[in-house]
Motif scaffolding. Structure first.
Motif, PDB file in Angstrom:
ATOM      1  N   HIS A 224     -29.089  -1.764 -21.638  1.00  0.00           N
ATOM      2  CA  HIS A 224     -27.920  -2.604 -21.937  1.00  0.00           C
ATOM      3  C   HIS A 224     -27.570  -3.454 -20.722  1.00  0.00           C
ATOM      4  O   HIS A 224     -27.334  -4.664 -20.825  1.00  0.00           O
ATOM      5  CB  HIS A 224     -26.710  -1.741 -22.300  1.00  0.00           C
TER       6      HIS A 224
ATOM      7  N   ALA B 256     -30.123  -6.195 -20.047  1.00  0.00           N
ATOM      8  CA  ALA B 256     -30.024  -7.284 -21.024  1.00  0.00           C
ATOM      9  C   ALA B 256     -28.868  -8.209 -20.683  1.00  0.00           C
ATOM     10  O   ALA B 256     -29.003  -9.448 -20.731  1.00  0.00           O
ATOM     11  CB  ALA B 256     -29.864  -6.711 -22.429  1.00  0.00           C
ATOM     12  N   ASN B 257     -27.745  -7.654 -20.341  1.00  0.00           N
ATOM     13  CA  ASN B 257     -26.575  -8.486 -20.030  1.00  0.00           C
ATOM     14  C   ASN B 257     -26.710  -9.201 -18.688  1.00  0.00           C
ATOM     15  O   ASN B 257     -26.161 -10.289 -18.496  1.00  0.00           O
ATOM     16  CB  ASN B 257     -25.307  -7.636 -20.089  1.00  0.00           C
TER      17      ASN B 257
ATOM     18  N   THR C  44     -25.401   0.107 -28.565  1.00  0.00           N
ATOM     19  CA  THR C  44     -26.287  -0.948 -28.069  1.00  0.00           C
ATOM     20  C   THR C  44     -25.881  -2.297 -28.643  1.00  0.00           C
ATOM     21  O   THR C  44     -25.745  -3.291 -27.912  1.00  0.00           O
ATOM     22  CB  THR C  44     -27.750  -0.641 -28.448  1.00  0.00           C
TER      23      THR C  44
ATOM     24  N   LEU D 120     -24.459  -5.836 -26.532  1.00  0.00           N
ATOM     25  CA  LEU D 120     -25.230  -7.077 -26.421  1.00  0.00           C
ATOM     26  C   LEU D 120     -24.341  -8.281 -26.718  1.00  0.00           C
ATOM     27  O   LEU D 120     -23.550  -8.264 -27.661  1.00  0.00           O
ATOM     28  CB  LEU D 120     -26.429  -7.031 -27.376  1.00  0.00           C
TER      29      LEU D 120
ATOM     30  N   VAL E 139     -28.498 -11.050 -32.322  1.00  0.00           N
ATOM     31  CA  VAL E 139     -29.681 -10.187 -32.338  1.00  0.00           C
ATOM     32  C   VAL E 139     -30.380 -10.395 -33.681  1.00  0.00           C
ATOM     33  O   VAL E 139     -29.791 -10.183 -34.741  1.00  0.00           O
ATOM     34  CB  VAL E 139     -29.311  -8.703 -32.146  1.00  0.00           C
TER      35      VAL E 139
END
Length: 258
Positions: free
Chosen positions: A110, A113-114, A133, A137, A141
């Motif tokens: 997580h 991704a950020n 999750t 985000l 997605v």
């Protein structure tokens, strides 16, 4: 396309089918990054299926997948044909940046991704993303599913469409991800026609290779802020699993659907 607003993150557990898709996406979206998780163990999958369907059905499904994997040497020619026909590459290009994780649902993933700040995330052949999750985000997605939703959610959608004499729905769906299994709003669909030489071992690859265009379209929409989600096609909603080995053998021997 190097601006951060055009950054694409692909999440997957890896394998041939994701590789051909990722290579095709990398040719269209240069600012691409890939997060690869460790596939779930066969034991974990078996236990989860047994809780849902019972041990006999779960063991039968696992036997089919083992038989299919062992028989892949008999489908290598068709696999190569599919890849060549669509001008794709089976091995992930060395220039594509890849980061490994135990699970895409880990807090470490997580955070990564950020930090990356993608404009869109594309998932293919990975475990179900948890509610935590999805909440973490910060961009759309999108998932590639080798089946037409909602009638062929889950696994082996193409196979089940053929078994149920629904050849018009042998296809794939690109959809937004929600908390369900392939229940998110549809972005694009693609119908294809399998070859007589295709089997349960090649249906997913055929659907993946033949649906690169709709994946690209969905990602382009996400990057331009013009996503147009719509409800899945009307009709029954069924979560599919691989056929137990006795069902697979029966349909193979009686209908020539392997």
């Amino acid at each position: 396309m190097t601006d951060i607003n055009n950054r694409l993150l692909v999440m997957t557990a890896g394998g041939l089918n994701p590789n051909v898709m990722i290579n095709a996406l990398a040719a269209r979206f240069p600012d691409i990054h890939v997060f690869v998780e460790q596939p779930e163990s066969k034991a974990a999958i078996l236990r989860r299926r047994a809780r849902r369907l019972g041990w006999i059905a779960a063991a039968g499904q696992m036997a089919t997948m083992v038989a299919s994997r062992l028989g892949k040497r008999f489908t290598l020619k068709r696999t190569r044909e599919i890849i060549a026909e669509h001008g794709l590459l089976p091995d992930l290009h060395h220039a594509v940046p890849v980061t490994q994780f135990s699970s895409l649902n880990d807090a470490e993933c997580h955070k990564a991704a950020n930090t990356l700040q993608p404009a869109a995330i594309f998932t293919i052949s990975c475990r179900l993303l948890s509610p935590d999750t999805l909440q973490s985000l910060q961009c759309p997605v999108i998932n590639f599913h080798a089946g037409i939703n909602p009638a062929y959610r889950g696994q082996m959608g193409g196979y089940w469409a053929l078994v149920e004499k629904d050849r018009g729905n042998f296809g794939a769906t690109v959809h937004l991800v929600d908390r369900g299994v392939d229940t998110g709003a549809t972005l694009y669909e693609k119908r294809l026609k399998p070859s007589p030489s295709d089997t349960i071992a090649t249906y997913p690859l055929l659907l993946t290779a033949g649906s690169v265009d709709i994946a690209v379209s969905a990602i382009e929409d996400a990057l331009s802020g013009s996503l147009s989600p719509k409800p899945p096609s009307p009709g029954k909603s069924v979560l599919r699993f691989p056929p137990p080995i006795w069902t697979w053998l029966w349909h193979g021997l009686t209908k020539r659907i392997w």
